[in-house]
Design a protein around this motif. Structure first.
Motif, PDB file in Angstrom:
ATOM      1  N   THR A 546       4.134 -98.384 -43.483  1.00 45.68           N
ATOM      2  CA  THR A 546       4.824 -97.486 -42.564  1.00 45.68           C
ATOM      3  C   THR A 546       4.191 -96.106 -42.506  1.00 45.68           C
ATOM      4  O   THR A 546       4.672 -95.249 -41.793  1.00 45.68           O
ATOM      5  CB  THR A 546       6.292 -97.309 -42.959  1.00 45.68           C
ATOM      6  N   LYS A 547       3.174 -95.861 -43.275  1.00 46.65           N
ATOM      7  CA  LYS A 547       2.601 -94.518 -43.207  1.00 46.65           C
ATOM      8  C   LYS A 547       1.287 -94.598 -42.461  1.00 46.65           C
ATOM      9  O   LYS A 547       1.245 -94.552 -41.240  1.00 46.65           O
ATOM     10  CB  LYS A 547       2.360 -93.996 -44.617  1.00 46.65           C
ATOM     11  N   HIS A 548       0.225 -94.719 -43.256  1.00 47.06           N
ATOM     12  CA  HIS A 548      -1.112 -94.774 -42.700  1.00 47.06           C
ATOM     13  C   HIS A 548      -1.221 -95.721 -41.499  1.00 47.06           C
ATOM     14  O   HIS A 548      -1.816 -95.377 -40.479  1.00 47.06           O
ATOM     15  CB  HIS A 548      -2.065 -95.185 -43.819  1.00 47.06           C
ATOM     16  N   LEU A 549      -0.648 -96.908 -41.615  1.00 50.63           N
ATOM     17  CA  LEU A 549      -0.864 -97.909 -40.571  1.00 50.63           C
ATOM     18  C   LEU A 549      -0.159 -97.576 -39.260  1.00 50.63           C
ATOM     19  O   LEU A 549      -0.558 -98.059 -38.205  1.00 50.63           O
ATOM     20  CB  LEU A 549      -0.462 -99.300 -41.072  1.00 50.63           C
ATOM     21  N   ILE A 550       0.890 -96.764 -39.311  1.00 50.84           N
ATOM     22  CA  ILE A 550       1.503 -96.334 -38.056  1.00 50.84           C
ATOM     23  C   ILE A 550       0.742 -95.133 -37.487  1.00 50.84           C
ATOM     24  O   ILE A 550       0.449 -95.070 -36.295  1.00 50.84           O
ATOM     25  CB  ILE A 550       3.005 -96.017 -38.241  1.00 50.84           C
ATOM     26  N   TYR A 551       0.391 -94.209 -38.372  1.00 52.48           N
ATOM     27  CA  TYR A 551      -0.347 -93.024 -37.909  1.00 52.48           C
ATOM     28  C   TYR A 551      -1.673 -93.409 -37.269  1.00 52.48           C
ATOM     29  O   TYR A 551      -2.053 -92.886 -36.217  1.00 52.48           O
ATOM     30  CB  TYR A 551      -0.619 -92.082 -39.085  1.00 52.48           C
ATOM     31  N   ALA A 552      -2.393 -94.327 -37.926  1.00 50.96           N
ATOM     32  CA  ALA A 552      -3.699 -94.723 -37.402  1.00 50.96           C
ATOM     33  C   ALA A 552      -3.539 -95.407 -36.047  1.00 50.96           C
ATOM     34  O   ALA A 552      -4.342 -95.193 -35.138  1.00 50.96           O
ATOM     35  CB  ALA A 552      -4.413 -95.635 -38.395  1.00 50.96           C
ATOM     36  N   ARG A 553      -2.507 -96.212 -35.905  1.00 52.16           N
ATOM     37  CA  ARG A 553      -2.269 -96.874 -34.620  1.00 52.16           C
ATOM     38  C   ARG A 553      -1.960 -95.832 -33.542  1.00 52.16           C
ATOM     39  O   ARG A 553      -2.396 -95.947 -32.402  1.00 52.16           O
ATOM     40  CB  ARG A 553      -1.116 -97.882 -34.740  1.00 52.16           C
ATOM     41  N   PHE A 554      -1.206 -94.829 -33.921  1.00 52.05           N
ATOM     42  CA  PHE A 554      -0.838 -93.767 -32.980  1.00 52.05           C
ATOM     43  C   PHE A 554      -2.079 -93.000 -32.497  1.00 52.05           C
ATOM     44  O   PHE A 554      -2.322 -92.885 -31.286  1.00 52.05           O
ATOM     45  CB  PHE A 554       0.165 -92.829 -33.667  1.00 52.05           C
ATOM     46  N   ILE A 555      -2.860 -92.493 -33.442  1.00 48.64           N
ATOM     47  CA  ILE A 555      -4.053 -91.731 -33.075  1.00 48.64           C
ATOM     48  C   ILE A 555      -4.997 -92.594 -32.229  1.00 48.64           C
ATOM     49  O   ILE A 555      -5.569 -92.145 -31.233  1.00 48.64           O
ATOM     50  CB  ILE A 555      -4.784 -91.204 -34.338  1.00 48.64           C
ATOM     51  N   HIS A 556      -5.101 -93.844 -32.637  1.00 49.38           N
ATOM     52  CA  HIS A 556      -5.968 -94.754 -31.892  1.00 49.38           C
ATOM     53  C   HIS A 556      -5.518 -94.860 -30.438  1.00 49.38           C
ATOM     54  O   HIS A 556      -6.332 -94.831 -29.520  1.00 49.38           O
ATOM     55  CB  HIS A 556      -5.924 -96.137 -32.562  1.00 49.38           C
ATOM     56  N   LYS A 557      -4.232 -94.970 -30.217  1.00 49.05           N
ATOM     57  CA  LYS A 557      -3.704 -95.117 -28.860  1.00 49.05           C
ATOM     58  C   LYS A 557      -3.910 -93.846 -28.024  1.00 49.05           C
ATOM     59  O   LYS A 557      -4.159 -93.920 -26.822  1.00 49.05           O
ATOM     60  CB  LYS A 557      -2.220 -95.492 -28.899  1.00 49.05           C
ATOM     61  N   VAL A 558      -3.817 -92.694 -28.694  1.00 50.79           N
ATOM     62  CA  VAL A 558      -4.064 -91.442 -27.983  1.00 50.79           C
ATOM     63  C   VAL A 558      -5.515 -91.420 -27.488  1.00 50.79           C
ATOM     64  O   VAL A 558      -5.793 -91.075 -26.334  1.00 50.79           O
ATOM     65  CB  VAL A 558      -3.779 -90.223 -28.890  1.00 50.79           C
ATOM     66  N   LEU A 559      -6.439 -91.831 -28.364  1.00 47.48           N
ATOM     67  CA  LEU A 559      -7.847 -91.833 -27.986  1.00 47.48           C
ATOM     68  C   LEU A 559      -8.138 -92.921 -26.943  1.00 47.48           C
ATOM     69  O   LEU A 559      -8.986 -92.759 -26.070  1.00 47.48           O
ATOM     70  CB  LEU A 559      -8.738 -92.025 -29.219  1.00 47.48           C
ATOM     71  N   TYR A 560      -7.395 -93.989 -27.028  1.00 44.11           N
ATOM     72  CA  TYR A 560      -7.514 -95.070 -26.040  1.00 44.11           C
ATOM     73  C   TYR A 560      -7.093 -94.560 -24.662  1.00 44.11           C
ATOM     74  O   TYR A 560      -7.781 -94.774 -23.661  1.00 44.11           O
ATOM     75  CB  TYR A 560      -6.640 -96.248 -26.477  1.00 44.11           C
ATOM     76  N   ASP A 561      -5.975 -93.840 -24.626  1.00 46.62           N
ATOM     77  CA  ASP A 561      -5.487 -93.301 -23.353  1.00 46.62           C
ATOM     78  C   ASP A 561      -6.483 -92.344 -22.724  1.00 46.62           C
ATOM     79  O   ASP A 561      -6.545 -92.213 -21.509  1.00 46.62           O
ATOM     80  CB  ASP A 561      -4.152 -92.573 -23.565  1.00 46.62           C
ATOM     81  N   ALA A 562      -7.251 -91.679 -23.585  1.00 45.80           N
ATOM     82  CA  ALA A 562      -8.229 -90.721 -23.060  1.00 45.80           C
ATOM     83  C   ALA A 562      -9.528 -91.410 -22.655  1.00 45.80           C
ATOM     84  O   ALA A 562     -10.479 -90.760 -22.234  1.00 45.80           O
ATOM     85  CB  ALA A 562      -8.515 -89.661 -24.123  1.00 45.80           C
ATOM     86  N   GLY A 563      -9.577 -92.720 -22.838  1.00 46.37           N
ATOM     87  CA  GLY A 563     -10.764 -93.469 -22.432  1.00 46.37           C
ATOM     88  C   GLY A 563     -11.882 -93.468 -23.458  1.00 46.37           C
ATOM     89  O   GLY A 563     -12.982 -93.945 -23.197  1.00 46.37           O
ATOM     90  N   LEU A 564     -11.603 -92.939 -24.642  1.00 45.75           N
ATOM     91  CA  LEU A 564     -12.653 -92.898 -25.661  1.00 45.75           C
ATOM     92  C   LEU A 564     -12.777 -94.224 -26.407  1.00 45.75           C
ATOM     93  O   LEU A 564     -13.764 -94.479 -27.080  1.00 45.75           O
ATOM     94  CB  LEU A 564     -12.363 -91.781 -26.679  1.00 45.75           C
ATOM     95  N   LEU A 565     -11.732 -95.031 -26.300  1.00 45.57           N
ATOM     96  CA  LEU A 565     -11.743 -96.334 -26.968  1.00 45.57           C
ATOM     97  C   LEU A 565     -11.313 -97.403 -25.977  1.00 45.57           C
ATOM     98  O   LEU A 565     -10.566 -97.132 -25.040  1.00 45.57           O
ATOM     99  CB  LEU A 565     -10.769 -96.325 -28.155  1.00 45.57           C
ATOM    100  N   LYS A 566     -11.789 -98.619 -26.229  1.00 46.65           N
ATOM    101  CA  LYS A 566     -11.487 -99.705 -25.297  1.00 46.65           C
ATOM    102  C   LYS A 566     -10.436-100.669 -25.833  1.00 46.65           C
ATOM    103  O   LYS A 566     -10.044-101.592 -25.135  1.00 46.65           O
ATOM    104  CB  LYS A 566     -12.766-100.510 -25.004  1.00 46.65           C
TER     105      LYS A 566
END
Length: 856
Positions: A546-566
RNA sequence: GCGAGGGUGGCGGAAUUGGCAUACGCGCUGGAUUUAGGAUCCAGUCCGCCGAAAGCGGGUGCGGGUUCAAGUCCCGCCCCUCGCACCA
């Protein structure tokens, strides 16, 4: 004592580690043809490394090596989660510089991991405390800030009075500080938050993509943590002032049963509510007391609810009735709206509260097929769904329908409507600490909060600070040369934010930096990320669910929304390994670990007190660790690996025992002796052969080999390393007993065995592989393929049952029909005896396995 | 309280579309080898029926059920571990 039969582990291991390193065997190939990204959760480099830490890396290494031999180009990096409290605590305690302390630990860790020969690409090593790394952590902060996802808020926050710092919800365990176990209290502070709640729905929704790929309990944990709840917002109004007092409820159908409202003590509207109340002082005193209590105290279930009347009233949105407003510390400020409507007839908590304070109980739901409960006779709230009564225009509606209708009516009136509430809170990332990434914001009297321009990153931590003692503010606040700066907008004098970021920010994106670790223009190149993301296999402890694994998913999605990740998700497959436990004897009187020779009949000889035997996770503070360095010197890395892998299922906790080590060591020695004995036969071509033309003995070995290949492949892909090793032990026994040692079958078995063993005992395998005359690495081989015709023997044993009990076993050719098997069975002495005087009523035949004769 | 996982020999653990319970390892017993110990190799090791063999009976936390057949499926319990826990 080591005898001459024992294989020279250290000598072999050092030789091949050096050779692998010189050859660059584990360097990442970019661009990859067929990529596979294996990642183990990176460690915080504390003191020295013990066997408990190792399991993670050993599992990852087996996965990586299997994938190498399946022809993948792998990315398998390692680095350090090197910001954090222990460095600062060491500075306080021993006066060492956090940076030096951390660097020393990293060096120890790196050297120890290298001794294990794990297949890391060390050229990609990163450390989150390195300015080249935290520059990009700061960049990510600014990125979120620009997207409106980082904001500042004054709020009551979790405060640890001992560590003198703010804690995230996730760091509060049972109302206590995760680190020092001190009860956490509430403190009002202005802090930076990440707006993870904006992503709550998607974090929940995308868990579906991970089904079957992540352990179900981790998915469940995240689901609970996000805690989606569908309900209704209902806006009451403060009598006189017209201030809106929204409540959240899942039971809008009980709205007409409201007889009071309760607001959380730390609610931001409370001061306004009581401003002109005659009860003001009483309320303020109650709030003071409530905030002093620790979360643990406040949420103890058996505790009786308390509250105090504010002297003010709210107006019911439908009836216009005056509803008394109470303050109660059983209401959580950070869930829903922080205000609840009290419906004592239909909510147990409200019922108890009403009973205690003599508040009226009004029944508005009756059971579908029963009588209306009578308030004066009720001993508990009626919480079931039923039919609405005494509810004006809604009377007669079933609960479910009522919930919908009440909500839509409120919507029409502009007084609320259906809404969704989450348990997940915004992520508080400010820490009043030195050893972390400085928050790249500047406060200017004129311009307010201004981001540090990107070209000025990193905002470096000042060095040479002496005093790290917690004072309730960041040590950086007292370093003028750090704090005092110029406003990037107006150029006037301004102050830097003195806080540093939660270390979970550092680790929420490290998997991306490994892809492009030396990039000086960006945190990572999106094209490279596209080539390597997602992480195909992530391996780590379940405690991060519930810590690292949620935070990492969150940051990843933010970068995904910005088009930096696919990819929408960072970690495609997750494996959570169990802990390594170690038994030890503890003297409760001396408060220390006691060695076996200090004990007599359960009594500690030195002090005469009884000894307690305990089995717990290895930890330095308990003193039950097995350090890696000395172990590897004595037994070798391969023995350590086999011990861990064979002890039990990788996802379960295991006990580290000397017996386990002995077993592992013995297994490797048996291999060594077998190969030493036949060393002269290992070189040269192995003649082809036709399995059909082999002698029985040869064919049995050939079949055993095919079976083993099949099982080892299957078990390894399912993380069943313990059973894979069991199969390898069986084949070893078969080879050791095999007599026709000139047979090509035997020679081929010896060869393929080395390759099968390689992911588990890479050093020994590499050595034996070179005995065959090979010049390339054993890892340049493909993992052996099995001959599907021979993964099962052609003979099989059929159990013959009479009425479900086994009475005979038949050795027969595979593929016999029922009739043939029955005929054979009836010739068996024991079968005949059991059938005596009985008629065969029916037979059930499972081909090649079992024949059950039902007789009576 | 809710949710998840688990309970199998002396021990760690195998076995799940229902089909031979206890693979593999540890420990233990006996034997071989050795001056001896260690190491190694071979054999045995779920329990009971005095020893052995054959044979028989029992047996996967407890109680019931379905089935030719249950560690595995169904119903009701007990215990352990972990997570969440006044979530309105």
């Amino acid at each position: 004592m080591r005898s001459k039969d024992e294989y020279p582990a250290r000598e072999i291991e050092e030789k091949w580690q050096k050779w692998w390193n010189d050859k660059g065997l584990y360097l990442t190939k970019h661009p990859p043809r067929q990529k596979y990204y294996v990642l183990e959760m990176f460690p915080y480099p504390s003191g020295d490394l013990h066997m408990g830490h190792l399991k993670n890396y050993v599992i990852g290494d087996v996965v990586a090596r299997v994938k190498i031999m399946e022809g993948y180009d792998i990315l398998h990096p390692m680095g350090w989660d090197s910001f954090g409290l222990p460095a600062e605590n060491a500075a306080i305690k021993k006066g060492v510089d956090p940076k030096k302390w951390t660097e020393n630990n990293i060096n120890t860790y790196r050297n120890t991991l290298k001794k294990l020969g794990i297949s890391y690409d060390w050229t990609r090593e990163i450390a989150t405390s390195d300015p080249d790394y935290y520059r990009w952590t700061q960049w990510i902060f600014l990125f979120l800030y620009k997207k409106g996802l980082a904001y500042r808020k004054k709020d009551y926050v979790n405060w640890c009075p001992n560590c003198k710092t703010v804690l995230a919800n996730e760091q509060v365990i049972d109302g206590k500080c995760e680190r020092c176990k001190t009860p956490v209290v509430k403190k009002e502070l202005e802090q930076w938050f990440f707006k993870i709640t904006d992503y709550a729905e998607r974090l929940l929704e995308d868990l579906k993509e991970l089904e079957g790929k992540w352990p179900p309990q981790v998915l469940k944990l995240q689901e609970n943590w996000i805690g989606r709840s569908e309900g209704c917002e209902i806006v009451f109004e403060l009598e006189g002032k017209g201030i809106k007092l929204p409540v959240f409820t899942t039971r809008a159908d009980t709205l007409f049963g409201v007889t009071f409202m309760t607001i959380a003590p730390e609610h931001y509207l409370l001061p306004e509510i009581i401003e002109d109340s005659p009860h003001r002082e009483e309320v303020e005193e109650y709030v003071r007391q409530a905030l002093l209590k620790s979360e643990a105290e406040r949420t103890r279930e058996e505790r009786e609810k308390t509250g105090v009347f504010t002297g003010k009233y709210a107006i019911h949105p439908f009836t216009g009735e005056k509803i008394p407003i109470w303050v109660g510390d059983y209401v959580l400020a950070n869930y829903g709206t922080g205000i609840v409507m009290g419906v004592p007839a239909h909510d147990q908590r409200d019922f108890e509260f009403a009973k205690k304070y003599g508040l009226p109980i009004r029944v508005v739901i009756k059971p579908e097929d029963g009588d209306e409960p009578r308030p004066e006779e009720m001993e508990a709230a009626f919480e079931d769904y039923g039919v609405m009564i005494n509810s004006g225009e809604f009377t007669g509606l079933p609960s479910r329908e009522g919930i919908e209708r009440v909500a839509s009516r409120l919507r029409e009136m502009g007084k609320g409507g259906k809404t969704v509430s989450y348990r997940l809170k915004d992520w508080l990332i400010s820490r009043q600490r030195y050893w972390g990434a400085p928050i790249p914001m500047i406060h200017c009297e004129k311009c307010g909060y201004v981001p540090v321009p990107e070209d000025q990153l990193p905002v470096r931590l000042p060095e040479g600070i002496r005093d790290f003692r917690p004072k309730g503010r960041s040590p950086l606040a007292d370093v003028p040369e750090f704090i005092e700066t110029k406003c990037p907008v107006c150029g006037g004098p301004a102050r830097r934010d003195p806080d540093t970021m939660d270390t979970f920010v550092d680790s929420s994106w490290y998997h991306l930096r490994y892809i492009d670790p030396r990039n000086e223009e960006m945190p990572f190149d999106p094209e490279k990320a596209e080539a390597w993301m997602p992480v195909d296999q992530y391996i780590g402890g379940a405690e991060h669910a519930t810590k690292h694994l949620i935070y990492a998913r969150f940051i990843h999605k933010v970068l995904y929304d910005a088009g930096l990740l696919k990819t929408k998700e960072p970690y495609l497959h997750l494996f959570t390994q169990g802990l390594v436990l170690k038994r030890f004897f503890w003297c409760n009187h001396c408060l220390r670990v006691v060695e076996e020779n200090e004990i007599e009949k359960g009594i500690h000889k030195a002090c005469g007190n009884p000894i307690e035997e305990r089995l717990e996770m290895m930890s330095k503070s308990k003193g039950n660790i097995v350090p890696v360095g000395p172990f590897v010197e004595k037994h070798g890395a391969d023995t350590a690996r086999i011990t861990i892998l064979f002890a039990g299922p990788a996802e379960k906790d295991m006990e580290w025992t000397d017996a386990g080590v002995e077993g592992a060591r013995r297994f490797l020695n048996r291999i060594w002796r077998l190969y030493s004995k036949h060393r002269d036969k290992l070189r040269g071509e192995i003649p082809d052969f036709d399995p059909e033309k082999l002698s029985k003995e040869e064919k049995d070995l050939y079949i055993a080999l095919q079976k083993t290949i099949f099982e080892v492949r299957k078990d390894s892909s399912e993380f069943h390393f313990n059973t894979a090793l069991a199969r390898l032990m069986e084949l070893l026994t078969a080879m050791s007993r095999f007599e026709k040692t000139d047979s090509p079958v035997f020679l081929r078995s010896l060869r393929e065995y080395i390759v099968l063993l390689a992911p588990f005992a890479p050093h020994l395998s590499e050595e034996l592989w070179h005995w065959t005359g090979a010049e390339s690495s054993v890892f340049s081989n493909r993992f052996p393929e099995y001959d599907p015709r021979y993964t099962r023997g052609e003979l099989t044993e059929i159990a013959v049952q009479i009425n479900g009990k086994v009475r005979a076993r038949l050795q027969v050719q595979r593929g016999l029909e029922e009739k043939q098997v029955l005929d054979l069975a009836l010739k068996e002495e024991n079968v005949r005896r059991h059938l005596q005087g009985k008629n065969i009523r029916k037979t059930i035949y499972v081909k090649d396995k079992l024949l059950n004769i039902v007789a009576g």
